[in-house]
Design an enzyme around this catalytic site. Structure first.
Site, PDB file in Angstrom:
ATOM      1  N   TYR A   4       0.953  -1.124  -0.028  1.00 12.00           N
ATOM      2  CA  TYR A   4       0.081   0.148   0.097  1.00 12.00           C
ATOM      3  C   TYR A   4       0.961   1.090  -0.217  1.00 12.00           C
ATOM      4  O   TYR A   4       2.061   1.271  -0.346  1.00 12.00           O
ATOM      5  CB  TYR A   4      -1.131  -0.124   1.269  1.00 12.00           C
ATOM      6  CG  TYR A   4      -2.310   0.799   0.809  1.00 12.00           C
ATOM      7  CD1 TYR A   4      -3.035   0.436  -0.458  1.00 12.00           C
ATOM      8  CD2 TYR A   4      -2.508   2.140   1.216  1.00 12.00           C
ATOM      9  CE1 TYR A   4      -4.075   1.059  -0.639  1.00 12.00           C
ATOM     10  CE2 TYR A   4      -3.495   2.775   0.746  1.00 12.00           C
ATOM     11  CZ  TYR A   4      -4.342   2.409  -0.326  1.00 12.00           C
ATOM     12  OH  TYR A   4      -5.191   3.028  -0.717  1.00 12.00           O
ATOM     13  N   ARG A  25      -8.594  10.337  -7.986  1.00 11.09           N
ATOM     14  CA  ARG A  25      -7.966  11.128  -6.947  1.00 11.09           C
ATOM     15  C   ARG A  25      -7.124   9.828  -6.158  1.00 11.09           C
ATOM     16  O   ARG A  25      -7.540   9.782  -5.269  1.00 11.09           O
ATOM     17  CB  ARG A  25      -8.812  11.854  -6.177  1.00 11.09           C
ATOM     18  CG  ARG A  25      -8.113  12.951  -5.445  1.00 11.09           C
ATOM     19  CD  ARG A  25      -7.930  12.627  -3.899  1.00 11.09           C
ATOM     20  NE  ARG A  25      -7.511  11.491  -3.509  1.00 11.09           N
ATOM     21  CZ  ARG A  25      -7.591  10.994  -2.396  1.00 11.09           C
ATOM     22  NH1 ARG A  25      -8.339  11.622  -1.323  1.00 11.09           N
ATOM     23  NH2 ARG A  25      -6.966   9.791  -1.909  1.00 11.09           N
ATOM     24  N   LYS A  31      -5.859  -2.614  -1.323  1.00 13.41           N
ATOM     25  CA  LYS A  31      -6.843  -2.428   0.160  1.00 13.41           C
ATOM     26  C   LYS A  31      -7.545  -3.525   0.242  1.00 13.41           C
ATOM     27  O   LYS A  31      -7.634  -4.037   1.603  1.00 13.41           O
ATOM     28  CB  LYS A  31      -7.897  -1.317  -0.224  1.00 13.41           C
ATOM     29  CG  LYS A  31      -7.517   0.107  -0.359  1.00 13.41           C
ATOM     30  CD  LYS A  31      -8.275   1.106   0.971  1.00 13.41           C
ATOM     31  CE  LYS A  31      -7.010   1.952   1.380  1.00 13.41           C
ATOM     32  NZ  LYS A  31      -7.807   3.342   1.813  1.00 13.41           N
ATOM     33  N   GLU A  34     -13.692   4.536  -3.054  1.00 12.87           N
ATOM     34  CA  GLU A  34     -12.030   4.919  -2.765  1.00 12.87           C
ATOM     35  C   GLU A  34     -11.470   5.796  -3.829  1.00 12.87           C
ATOM     36  O   GLU A  34     -11.613   5.578  -5.166  1.00 12.87           O
ATOM     37  CB  GLU A  34     -11.308   3.374  -2.874  1.00 12.87           C
ATOM     38  CG  GLU A  34     -10.110   3.349  -2.238  1.00 12.87           C
ATOM     39  CD  GLU A  34      -9.973   3.559  -1.036  1.00 12.87           C
ATOM     40  OE1 GLU A  34     -10.907   3.010  -0.211  1.00 12.87           O
ATOM     41  OE2 GLU A  34      -9.289   4.244  -0.423  1.00 12.87           O
ATOM     42  N   ASP A  35     -10.799   6.846  -3.618  1.00 13.11           N
ATOM     43  CA  ASP A  35     -10.091   7.649  -4.181  1.00 13.11           C
ATOM     44  C   ASP A  35     -10.958   8.346  -5.585  1.00 13.11           C
ATOM     45  O   ASP A  35     -10.421   8.386  -6.692  1.00 13.11           O
ATOM     46  CB  ASP A  35      -8.911   6.852  -4.773  1.00 13.11           C
ATOM     47  CG  ASP A  35      -7.791   6.964  -3.598  1.00 13.11           C
ATOM     48  OD1 ASP A  35      -8.265   7.446  -2.478  1.00 13.11           O
ATOM     49  OD2 ASP A  35      -6.790   6.382  -3.953  1.00 13.11           O
ATOM     50  N   ASP A  47     -14.043   5.570   2.119  1.00 14.60           N
ATOM     51  CA  ASP A  47     -12.873   5.562   3.191  1.00 14.60           C
ATOM     52  C   ASP A  47     -12.060   6.706   3.155  1.00 14.60           C
ATOM     53  O   ASP A  47     -11.467   7.114   4.178  1.00 14.60           O
ATOM     54  CB  ASP A  47     -11.978   4.238   2.595  1.00 14.60           C
ATOM     55  CG  ASP A  47     -10.847   4.059   3.658  1.00 14.60           C
ATOM     56  OD1 ASP A  47     -11.334   3.833   4.673  1.00 14.60           O
ATOM     57  OD2 ASP A  47      -9.826   4.099   3.262  1.00 14.60           O
ATOM     58  N   ASP A  48     -12.051   7.468   2.088  1.00 14.34           N
ATOM     59  CA  ASP A  48     -11.086   8.933   2.249  1.00 14.34           C
ATOM     60  C   ASP A  48     -11.946   9.788   2.872  1.00 14.34           C
ATOM     61  O   ASP A  48     -11.302  10.491   3.711  1.00 14.34           O
ATOM     62  CB  ASP A  48     -11.014   9.353   0.670  1.00 14.34           C
ATOM     63  CG  ASP A  48     -10.613   8.295  -0.164  1.00 14.34           C
ATOM     64  OD1 ASP A  48      -9.581   7.921   0.122  1.00 14.34           O
ATOM     65  OD2 ASP A  48     -11.310   8.040  -1.108  1.00 14.34           O
ATOM     66  N   ASN A 101      -0.309  11.906   1.586  1.00 14.13           N
ATOM     67  CA  ASN A 101       0.309  10.722   0.999  1.00 14.13           C
ATOM     68  C   ASN A 101       0.730  11.152  -0.585  1.00 14.13           C
ATOM     69  O   ASN A 101      -0.044  11.794  -1.048  1.00 14.13           O
ATOM     70  CB  ASN A 101      -0.594   9.731   0.935  1.00 14.13           C
ATOM     71  CG  ASN A 101      -0.771   9.017   2.322  1.00 14.13           C
ATOM     72  OD1 ASN A 101      -0.106   9.219   3.112  1.00 14.13           O
ATOM     73  ND2 ASN A 101      -2.167   8.676   2.619  1.00 14.13           N
TER      74      ASN A 101
HETATM   75  P1  NAD Z   1      -9.166  16.427  -1.738  1.00 11.35           P
HETATM   76  O1  NAD Z   1      -8.594  16.644  -3.261  1.00 11.35           O
HETATM   77  O2  NAD Z   1     -10.395  16.124  -1.599  1.00 11.35           O
HETATM   78  O3  NAD Z   1      -8.648  17.681  -0.939  1.00 11.35           O
HETATM   79  C1  NAD Z   1      -7.535  18.510  -0.982  1.00 11.35           C
HETATM   80  C2  NAD Z   1      -7.753  19.678  -0.355  1.00 11.35           C
HETATM   81  O4  NAD Z   1      -6.602  20.372  -0.153  1.00 11.35           O
HETATM   82  C3  NAD Z   1      -8.809  20.731  -1.162  1.00 11.35           C
HETATM   83  O5  NAD Z   1      -9.564  21.335  -0.102  1.00 11.35           O
HETATM   84  C4  NAD Z   1      -7.797  22.182  -1.698  1.00 11.35           C
HETATM   85  O6  NAD Z   1      -8.478  22.996  -1.782  1.00 11.35           O
HETATM   86  C5  NAD Z   1      -6.937  21.766  -0.534  1.00 11.35           C
HETATM   87  N1  NAD Z   1      -5.424  22.331  -0.926  1.00 11.35           N
HETATM   88  C6  NAD Z   1      -4.894  22.521  -2.072  1.00 11.35           C
HETATM   89  N2  NAD Z   1      -3.876  22.920  -2.259  1.00 11.35           N
HETATM   90  C7  NAD Z   1      -3.756  23.743  -1.231  1.00 11.35           C
HETATM   91  C8  NAD Z   1      -2.693  24.602  -0.600  1.00 11.35           C
HETATM   92  N3  NAD Z   1      -1.514  25.049  -1.038  1.00 11.35           N
HETATM   93  N4  NAD Z   1      -2.979  25.266   0.571  1.00 11.35           N
HETATM   94  C9  NAD Z   1      -4.007  24.756   1.468  1.00 11.35           C
HETATM   95  N5  NAD Z   1      -5.070  23.627   0.939  1.00 11.35           N
HETATM   96  C10 NAD Z   1      -4.771  23.421  -0.162  1.00 11.35           C
HETATM   97  O7  NAD Z   1      -8.243  15.322  -1.364  1.00 11.35           O
HETATM   98  P2  NAD Z   1      -8.222  14.481   0.034  1.00 11.35           P
HETATM   99  O8  NAD Z   1      -9.105  13.354  -0.299  1.00 11.35           O
HETATM  100  O9  NAD Z   1      -8.961  15.495   1.224  1.00 11.35           O
HETATM  101  O10 NAD Z   1      -6.706  14.301   0.413  1.00 11.35           O
HETATM  102  C11 NAD Z   1      -5.921  15.097   0.741  1.00 11.35           C
HETATM  103  C12 NAD Z   1      -4.763  14.370   1.171  1.00 11.35           C
HETATM  104  O11 NAD Z   1      -4.631  13.569   2.425  1.00 11.35           O
HETATM  105  C13 NAD Z   1      -3.947  13.424   0.215  1.00 11.35           C
HETATM  106  O12 NAD Z   1      -2.520  13.493  -0.051  1.00 11.35           O
HETATM  107  C14 NAD Z   1      -4.172  12.171   0.872  1.00 11.35           C
HETATM  108  O13 NAD Z   1      -3.316  11.058   0.415  1.00 11.35           O
HETATM  109  C15 NAD Z   1      -4.258  12.423   2.245  1.00 11.35           C
HETATM  110  N6  NAD Z   1      -4.861  11.375   2.703  1.00 11.35           N
HETATM  111  C16 NAD Z   1      -4.266  10.871   3.991  1.00 11.35           C
HETATM  112  C17 NAD Z   1      -5.028   9.841   4.605  1.00 11.35           C
HETATM  113  C18 NAD Z   1      -4.364   9.204   5.820  1.00 11.35           C
HETATM  114  O14 NAD Z   1      -3.200   9.567   6.418  1.00 11.35           O
HETATM  115  N7  NAD Z   1      -4.942   8.214   6.438  1.00 11.35           N
HETATM  116  C19 NAD Z   1      -6.414   9.367   4.320  1.00 11.35           C
HETATM  117  C20 NAD Z   1      -6.716  10.167   3.191  1.00 11.35           C
HETATM  118  C21 NAD Z   1      -6.425  11.030   2.735  1.00 11.35           C
END
Ligand code: NAD
Length: 547
Positions: A99, A152, A170, A241-242, A264-265, A404
């Site tokens: 993963y 995504r 997953k 997912e994603d 899950d996200d 990530n």
């Molecule tokens: P998403 O695309 O739904 O949201 C991203 C957000 O970040 C949006 O609101 C966007 O406006 C904002 N953004 C973009 N550029 C920015 C900047 N320069 N400054 C401030 N905000 C900014 O994506 P998501 O599903 O919310 O995932 C976001 C991140 O979280 C990804 O990298 C994903 O890998 C990570 N994530 C981690 C886990 C975990 O650790 N368990 C789980 C899910 C997602």
């Protein structure tokens, strides 16, 4: 005329070519006689643990992470039992390969590393025939479907049909971490095109060469898919997912009360983060409702965490409005506040009546949060000034850099500990090595969704829940926090070690199923001893006897 799969009786070489049946050199003398395998294998018979030693040797020879990934997937394609045995016995080492982060690299290069198909591909060309496609799947009984449309992938963006690596990975974790039998797991990619120009130009790209379908036609494909699942695999759980946040929130709100599903996200991430936050309150001695949380990123992960934190704070007695006022968001345009125009719907609850602040540092200085959560996908955005400001405000600043893969983390573990002189309570989305500072070693927690979704999924399918509710994720978060030992905490680690993951998953599955029984959502009878029952259902990677 070719025989249907269900009528086919495997014999001889078929046994070696079917990964669910194959034991390779471990077939016994009696099995070799009975199954027509004499001569098809070298004479020496090996035990499963001897085979595992050979796998370890092969694996060690691979120096590049992507080669390790390809090797493991090929093992899964060859001998499922041996694959799961090796994965389960080395879960901490192999998790980052199977993963995040390495699966991300694998998805980026999926067409180039392609060997054998795995999972089910539904493309927009299958519209009107999705039920038929589902019926082509080899197993007639499916418990869990993980589905992506590839828009995504982790923090890597639109990878189209290459996103298949995610559902495949997953579901391997479902089996390894909570013991859901592999035959109950179905990975699906819905290919509606990609807007990734690089992939569209790539001669080895495996998906449709078209831009993404949007709007009504997209919604019709999703609707047809969800309804076809109800027909072909009734009672199964769909894990979204994603998907991009353009579709993820809409799809979740459309289906969460109609079928058994979750995202899950949004919800899994929320529970793993809330579990981590609950654990930090064990260190700081404060209540959850005393926290003020500032998020960088207001997408699926951020809003999902915010919503679940609000649910949990309300359980501590805050009103909805009071709880929402504890969560603040900075997105790509600055602080989310009421005066901003054209805010997306999912951000509106957190658009507070406050002056607009253009960046994270000014938001930290003005709002004085106790917890900073990075879910922006933007690397190095928790700068030294931001982290130092958190350390000036808080004795134990909580810093979660959850983006990530590793290259996207808002800051590294080393930076967080160094800039706060070891006072930070740090967790990340992708793994970081322990950090030694002034003679003390800190073990960063990995807020990996794997702590939550396998347990939730196991609980849901074993009680036959009709829906997956927010309360299920909130109780899952509390159960996760309870699994962190004092010893873990003393090292600064706010999540339990992955070696305990099967026990953690059972604990979570039990509290999730209890909610379903309490709320009348379960369709299966309640076992007398739920935990014992859940343990008894867990898949064990050992060979079955064929004689
Ligand atoms: P998403 O695309 O739904 O949201 C991203 C957000 O970040 C949006 O609101 C966007 O406006 C904002 N953004 C973009 N550029 C920015 C900047 N320069 N400054 C401030 N905000 C900014 O994506 P998501 O599903 O919310 O995932 C976001 C991140 O979280 C990804 O990298 C994903 O890998 C990570 N994530 C981690 C886990 C975990 O650790 N368990 C789980 C899910 C997602």
């Amino acid at each position: 005329m070719s025989r249907k799969r269900s009528e086919r009786k495997p014999f001889g070489i078929d046994f070696l070519h079917d990964p669910t049946l194959n034991k390779g050199t471990a077939f016994t003398k009696e099995e070799r006689d009975r199954l027509g395998l004499r001569g098809l294998l070298p004479p020496r018979i090996f035990s499963l643990s001897e085979q595992e030693k050979r796998i370890r040797e092969h694996y060690k020879r691979k120096t590049a992470d992507l080669e390790k990934y390809i090797y493991l997937i090929s093992l899964q394609d060859r001998n499922e039992t041996l694959f799961y045995r090796f994965l389960l016995n080395n879960i901490e080492e192999l998790m980052p390969i199977v993963y995040t982060p390495v699966v991300g690299q694998a998805c980026q290069e999926y067409g180039h590393i392609w060997r054998r198909p795995r999972g089910l591909y539904i493309s927009s060309k299958d519209k009107g025939h999705i039920e038929d496609v589902l019926r082509n799947w080899s197993s007639k009984k499916v418990g869990i479907i993980v589905v992506t449309d590839g828009e995504r992938i982790l923090g890597l963006g639109d990878l189209g049909a290459n996103g298949m690596g995610i559902p495949v990975g997953k579901l391997a974790l479902y089996t390894a971490c909570s013991g859901v039998h592999p035959s109950l797991c179905l990975p699906i990619t819905i290919d509606v095109g990609t807007n990734n120009e690089k992939l569209l130009q790539d001669p080895l790209y495996i998906g449709l060469r078209q831009y993404r379908i949007r709007g009504k036609e997209y919604d019709e494909i999703i609707e047809e898919f969800v309804m076809a699942v109800q027909e072909v695999f009734p009672g199964s759980l769909i894990q979204f997912e994603d998907f991009s946040n353009l579709n993820a929130f809409r799809i979740l709100s459309e289906y969460r009360n109609r079928v058994c599903c979750f995202n899950d996200d949004i919800q899994g991430t929320a529970a793993v983060a809330l579990g981590g936050i609950f654990t930090t309150t064990r260190i700081t001695g404060q209540k959850l409702s005393e926290q003020k949380i500032l998020f960088l990123g207001a997408g699926e992960a951020g809003i999902g965490i915010g919503d679940l934190v609000v649910t949990a704070m309300r359980e501590e007695g805050l009103s909805l409005q009071e709880a929402q006022l504890k969560c603040w968001f900075v997105d790509s345009k600055g602080l989310v506040v009421k005066s901003r125009d054209n805010l997306q719907e999912h951000k509106l609850h957190y658009a507070h009546d406050h002056e607009f602040l253009p960046d994270l540092l000014s938001a930290v200085k003005t709002l004085k949060p106790t917890i900073l959560v990075g879910v922006s996908g933007q690397p190095q955005t928790f700068t030294q000034s931001v982290v130092e400001a958190m350390a000036r405000i808080n004795e134990r600043p909580v810093i979660f850099a959850l983006s990530n893969p590793t290259s996207k983390a808002e800051c590294t573990a080393e930076q967080a500990y160094t800039w706060t002189n070891g006072r930070a309570i740090f967790a990340s989305g992708s793994p970081f090595d322990p950090v030694t500072l002034n003679g003390k070693t800190y073990v960063p927690g990995q807020g990996n969704n794997v702590y939550i979704f396998p347990g939730v999924g196991l609980g849901v399918i074993e009680c036959g829940a009709k829906h997956v509710t927010n309360e299920m994720f909130s109780v899952a978060a509390s159960a996760l926090a309870r699994e962190v030992s004092e010893e873990d905490l003393s090292k600064g680690c706010i999540y339990p070690p992955l070696t305990k993951i099967r026990d953690v998953s059972v604990a979570i599955a039990a509290v999730v199923a209890k909610v379903a029984y309490k709320d009348g959502l379960a369709t299966k009878p309640e076992p007398e001893d739920l935990v014992e029952y859940l343990r008894s259902t867990q898949y064990q990677p050992v060979y079955e006897s064929y004689v």
